[in-house]
Motif scaffolding. Structure first.
Motif, short mmCIF file in Angstrom:
data_model
loop_
_atom_site.label_atom_id
_atom_site.label_comp_id
_atom_site.label_asym_id
_atom_site.label_seq_id
_atom_site.Cartn_x
_atom_site.Cartn_y
_atom_site.Cartn_z
N THR A 67 1.60 -2.64 -1.06
CA THR A 67 2.99 -2.42 -0.63
C THR A 67 3.87 -3.61 -0.99
N PHE A 92 2.02 8.53 -0.42
CA PHE A 92 1.93 7.79 0.84
C PHE A 92 3.30 7.17 1.15
N VAL A 137 3.99 8.46 -9.30
CA VAL A 137 2.74 8.12 -8.61
C VAL A 137 1.60 8.89 -9.28
N ASP A 163 3.16 3.85 -9.48
CA ASP A 163 2.29 3.56 -8.34
C ASP A 163 0.92 4.12 -8.72
N ALA A 165 -1.90 3.36 -7.08
CA ALA A 165 -2.78 3.01 -5.95
C ALA A 165 -4.09 3.79 -5.99
N SER A 187 -3.40 -0.58 -5.67
CA SER A 187 -3.74 -1.00 -4.31
C SER A 187 -5.24 -1.26 -4.21
N PHE A 188 -5.59 -2.33 -3.50
CA PHE A 188 -7.01 -2.65 -3.27
C PHE A 188 -7.32 -2.56 -1.77
N LYS A 192 -9.79 2.16 -0.93
CA LYS A 192 -9.75 2.36 -2.38
C LYS A 192 -11.12 2.06 -3.02
N GLY A 199 -5.23 -5.65 -0.36
CA GLY A 199 -4.92 -6.33 -1.61
C GLY A 199 -4.26 -5.38 -2.59
#
Ligand SMILES: Cc1ncc(COP(=O)(O)O)c(C=O)c1O
Length: 376
Positions: A67, A92, A137, A163, A165, A187-188, A192, A199
């Motif tokens: 984020t 999301f 996304v 995005d 993620a 995104s971590f 994920k 992260g």
């Protein structure tokens, strides 16, 4: 109808990928010796370099979550304050929130039914003189139509943000997904497939942009006496970077295990009338982040009924993404919203169900999940 027995141990939609504690401990010894806990130190920089190779990108900046990374990516593009960013509501909350936190307006565009990503054929009608960017996304790891989006962006001089993620390690035509658009966020988060507990990172082919986001993640500090930009704290610490270094060694094995589960699900569920399985386009690889199914009208239950049925048996599927972002109370009165144009997403948000999908799901559990769907 057959009465199903409740599963003793709860089954959730995912399980975090954890490295061996003994492997992580080796890093902790290093950290304790060095006494560097954070601020872009050894483990952090090693992970940044290794991720560049894994994602096959030339520039990458590590962050403390996806984020903050996305927030900083949008900030670094210097889009005119109050301008409009065309995005998908099938995502999301973080995606439109990062647009709003930058003082910009999210404009929700419908999705296309095969990949459930932003529909490029519906983007142009939403472009106004206030539009500054498109934010796509790669939902569930299905890639957006990057080619069409790029053409639209060129035609109207718009920035493109992705995005990703859900799309760790995905490739489009053999090219790492972090190479498209002006900037891409990964995104971590613990859920994920590759994680650092919390992260994320940003990738871009523009080295100056990555230099800028790397400065912004450290308060905009250039040197002891020089703070050039209004930055934020987006730094990933050494302990989490170490966790990531170990996760990098095991995520491929987790993907292989998930691929076996996917083939098993595909085989059983493709025979069930009214269950549609969205397929990855031929030119893309699967990140194995989620296993979504679509409940059609000719299935014996609605999506919500099937969700409740699973829940009653201690199996916790997820209705990602219900509600869609345009339904949130903070967005539903958005002046840029044209609800009639959101027909596909308004249909899909009531039909998609994500099934449990993680490497340690055993044969008994996989069978049980398929049986619930087959015998509903
Ligand atoms: C599509 C999408 N975008 C952004 C995020 C935010 O990432 P993070 O949790 O790392 O802040 C998530 C979820 O974790 C997500 O699923």
């Amino acid at each position: 109808m057959e009465v199903m027995t409740k599963i003793k141990r709860e089954i959730f939609v995912t399980k975090p990928l954890l490295p061996l504690l003994s492997d992580l401990n080796k890093h902790l010894v290093d950290i304790w010796e060095s006494k560097w806990l954070t601020n872009m130190s050894i483990k952090h920089n090693e992970l940044e370099n290794k991720l560049k190779d894994t994602l096959e990108v030339s520039n990458l900046s590590l962050f403390n979550n996806g984020t903050i990374a996305l927030l900083v990516a949008i900030k670094a593009l210097d889009l005119p304050y109050g301008s409009e960013v065309i995005t998908t509501p099938f995502t999301f909350a973080a995606t439109p929130h990062c647009i709003s936190w930058n003082g910009l307006k999210p404009v929700f565009c419908d999705i296309e039914p095969n990949t459930m990503t932003i529909d490029p054929d519906k983007i142009e009608s939403l472009i106004t003189q206030n539009t500054s960017a498109i934010l796509g996304v790669h939902v569930y790891g299905f890639p957006c139509n990057v080619e069409k989006i790029e053409n639209i962006a060129k035609k109207y001089n718009l920035k493109v943000i992705y995005d990703a993620a859900h799309a760790f390690s995905t490739k489009i035509n053999g090219v790492g997904i972090g190479n498209f658009g002006d900037v891409t966020m990964f995104s971590f988060h613990a859920t994920k497939i590759f994680n650092t507990i919390e992260g994320g990172c940003l990738t871009s082919n523009n080295s100056l942009l990555i230099k800028k986001v790397s400065s912004l993640r450290n308060f905009g500090i250039q040197s002891e006496e020089n703070v050039e930009e209004i930055g934020i704290n987006g730094k990933l610490n050494e302990l989490q970077a170490s966790f990531g270094l170990e996760c990098l060694k095991i995520y491929k094995d987790e993907q292989r295990k998930r691929n076996k589960i996917k083939l098993y699900y595909n085989d059983r569920l493709s025979k069930v009338k009214g269950i549609k399985i969205p397929r990855m386009p031929n030119n893309a690889t699967d990140s194995h982040q989620y296993y979504p199914i679509i409940i059609e009208d000719d299935y014996s239950l609605t999506r919500d009924e099937l969700y409740k049925k699973f829940k009653s048996l201690n199996i916790f599927t997820r209705k990602y993404f219900y509600p869609a972002c345009h339904d949130y109370s903070c967005y539903k009165d958005n002046p840029t919203m044209i609800p009639n144009d959101l027909t596909v997403v308004n249909d899909y948000k009531n039909r998609v169900l994500c099934l449990p999908y993680y490497g340690s799901l055993n044969q008994y559990e996989m069978n049980k999940i398929c049986e619930v769907i087959e015998n509903a």
